[in-house]
Design a protein around this motif. Structure first.
Motif, PDB file in Angstrom:
ATOM      1  N   ASP A  42     -44.221   7.716 -13.061  1.00  0.00           N
ATOM      2  CA  ASP A  42     -45.643   6.936 -14.139  1.00  0.00           C
ATOM      3  C   ASP A  42     -45.263   7.581 -15.704  1.00  0.00           C
ATOM      4  OD1 ASP A  42     -46.776   6.108 -11.193  1.00  0.00           O
ATOM      5  OD2 ASP A  42     -47.749   8.967 -11.620  1.00  0.00           O
ATOM      6  N   GLN A  43     -44.586   8.134 -16.096  1.00  0.00           N
ATOM      7  CA  GLN A  43     -44.918   8.375 -17.589  1.00  0.00           C
ATOM      8  C   GLN A  43     -44.019   7.404 -18.367  1.00  0.00           C
ATOM      9  OE1 GLN A  43     -46.582  10.326 -19.422  1.00  0.00           O
ATOM     10  NE2 GLN A  43     -45.572   9.549 -21.308  1.00  0.00           N
ATOM     11  N   LEU A  44     -42.704   6.560 -17.754  1.00  0.00           N
ATOM     12  CA  LEU A  44     -42.078   5.670 -17.604  1.00  0.00           C
ATOM     13  C   LEU A  44     -42.258   4.745 -18.031  1.00  0.00           C
ATOM     14  CD1 LEU A  44     -38.518   6.143 -16.785  1.00  0.00           C
ATOM     15  CD2 LEU A  44     -38.587   5.908 -18.891  1.00  0.00           C
ATOM     16  N   ARG A  45     -43.219   3.981 -17.204  1.00  0.00           N
ATOM     17  CA  ARG A  45     -44.426   3.309 -17.129  1.00  0.00           C
ATOM     18  C   ARG A  45     -44.783   3.169 -18.013  1.00  0.00           C
ATOM     19  NH1 ARG A  45     -42.998   3.897 -11.276  1.00  0.00           N
ATOM     20  NH2 ARG A  45     -41.705   1.903 -10.675  1.00  0.00           N
ATOM     21  N   ALA A  46     -45.611   4.080 -18.566  1.00  0.00           N
ATOM     22  CA  ALA A  46     -46.830   4.333 -19.798  1.00  0.00           C
ATOM     23  C   ALA A  46     -46.615   3.833 -21.063  1.00  0.00           C
ATOM     24  CB  ALA A  46     -47.395   5.625 -19.744  1.00  0.00           C
ATOM     25  N   ASP A  47     -44.993   4.267 -20.871  1.00  0.00           N
ATOM     26  CA  ASP A  47     -44.322   4.239 -22.415  1.00  0.00           C
ATOM     27  C   ASP A  47     -43.837   3.052 -22.169  1.00  0.00           C
ATOM     28  OD1 ASP A  47     -44.590   6.980 -23.200  1.00  0.00           O
ATOM     29  OD2 ASP A  47     -43.021   7.670 -22.852  1.00  0.00           O
ATOM     30  N   ASN A  48     -43.360   2.316 -21.608  1.00  0.00           N
ATOM     31  CA  ASN A  48     -42.386   1.148 -21.657  1.00  0.00           C
ATOM     32  C   ASN A  48     -43.535   0.287 -20.182  1.00  0.00           C
ATOM     33  OD1 ASN A  48     -40.400   2.184 -23.270  1.00  0.00           O
ATOM     34  ND2 ASN A  48     -40.473   3.442 -22.309  1.00  0.00           N
ATOM     35  N   LEU A  49     -43.363  -0.776 -20.141  1.00  0.00           N
ATOM     36  CA  LEU A  49     -44.442  -2.302 -19.323  1.00  0.00           C
ATOM     37  C   LEU A  49     -43.550  -2.444 -18.759  1.00  0.00           C
ATOM     38  CD1 LEU A  49     -47.058  -3.328 -18.311  1.00  0.00           C
ATOM     39  CD2 LEU A  49     -46.456  -5.019 -19.583  1.00  0.00           C
ATOM     40  N   ALA A  50     -41.807  -2.502 -18.360  1.00  0.00           N
ATOM     41  CA  ALA A  50     -40.654  -2.447 -17.710  1.00  0.00           C
ATOM     42  C   ALA A  50     -39.885  -1.435 -18.243  1.00  0.00           C
ATOM     43  CB  ALA A  50     -40.484  -3.930 -18.212  1.00  0.00           C
ATOM     44  N   PRO A  51     -39.771  -0.716 -18.477  1.00  0.00           N
ATOM     45  CA  PRO A  51     -39.091   0.433 -17.636  1.00  0.00           C
ATOM     46  C   PRO A  51     -37.467   0.257 -17.724  1.00  0.00           C
ATOM     47  CG  PRO A  51     -40.439   1.431 -16.755  1.00  0.00           C
ATOM     48  CD  PRO A  51     -40.991   0.204 -16.743  1.00  0.00           C
TER      49      PRO A  51
END
Length: 245
Positions: free
Chosen positions: A181-190
């Protein structure tokens, strides 16, 4: 499968330490550094001929800074264990005589929780431990414990290590989900390279849950492996395209 046939799985090999364990380690590190600073103040040996003005005061100020770190770490440890700001404020008032309210305590130390959560999250991502500012106890907790044990004047075995606990499979599954979830919050497309190891870990954890008799986790493991394989394939394609370019 009946409830009687189920068991609660413990940590899977390589499981991260619990947040409670890591804050205990942070408190231990702060206390050790404060003790080292205090030891440096104690005058030993014959008096020197040329006293350096301000040196003793400088040592005392260093100790005060380390002591504040101990207090900060103690407050953070209390918060991670669920202690309310009202109890923290009451304890400080009772033990120091400083009148402080719960709101004032939160204003003074509340930022520690946010900073700790951010550092813990960064340290959990594979390949992102070279970021400046992550505490030693998050980068490599086991190394820190071992290093302190080996020092002649360090704490003996068991002082900190007996308190260290790793996440069980269920708790770590939730932890890995928060990382995604944090990866997606930091990057729209991890990037797939960051997602792949998380999916692979989730597959192992879901297997542990299924082996312990919990339903639906075998399907979860299969889905996680499929996603991991897809992420690895996309990583390989991206790397090949970059190389060809």
């Amino acid at each position: 499968m009946s409830t009687d046939a189920m068991s609660w799985p413990g940590p899977v090999d390589g499981a991260p330490y619990t947040e409670q364990s890591l804050t205990a380690l942070r408190l231990a590190r702060a206390a050790v550094e404060a003790a080292d600073a205090a030891a440096g103040i104690i005058p030993t040996g014959p008096p020197g001929r040329n006293r350096v003005p301000g040196l003793g005061l400088s040592d005392a100020l260093i100790f005060m800074g380390r002591a504040r770190d101990v207090l900060d770490a103690a407050v953070l440890t209390e918060r991670v264990h669920g202690t309310g700001w009202d109890v923290i404020a009451e304890t400080i008032t009772a033990d120091t005589g400083e009148q402080i309210t719960a709101e004032q305590a939160e204003n003074r130390w509340g930022h520690l929780e946010t900073e700790w959560e951010s550092a813990q999250r960064l340290a959990s991502f594979p390949g992102r431990k070279d970021i400046v500012g992550i505490p030693d106890e998050l980068l490599d907790p086991h190394y820190w414990i071992t290093r302190r044990r080996e020092e002649p004047d360090g704490p003996g075995p068991g002082l900190v290590s007996d308190r260290m606990r790793r996440m069980d499979a269920f708790a770590e599954l939730a932890h890995q989900s928060r990382l995604r979830d944090q990866l997606r919050a930091d990057n729209l497309a991890p990037t797939p390279a960051l997602l792949a190891p998380i999916y692979e870990r989730e597959a192992l954890l879901a297997d542990a849950m299924a082996d312990a008799g919990h339903e639906n986790y075998r399907d979860l493991a299969a889905k996680a492996r499929t996603r991991a394989a897809d992420a690895r394939a996309r990583t390989t394609r991206t790397g090949k395209d970059s190389h060809d370019a």
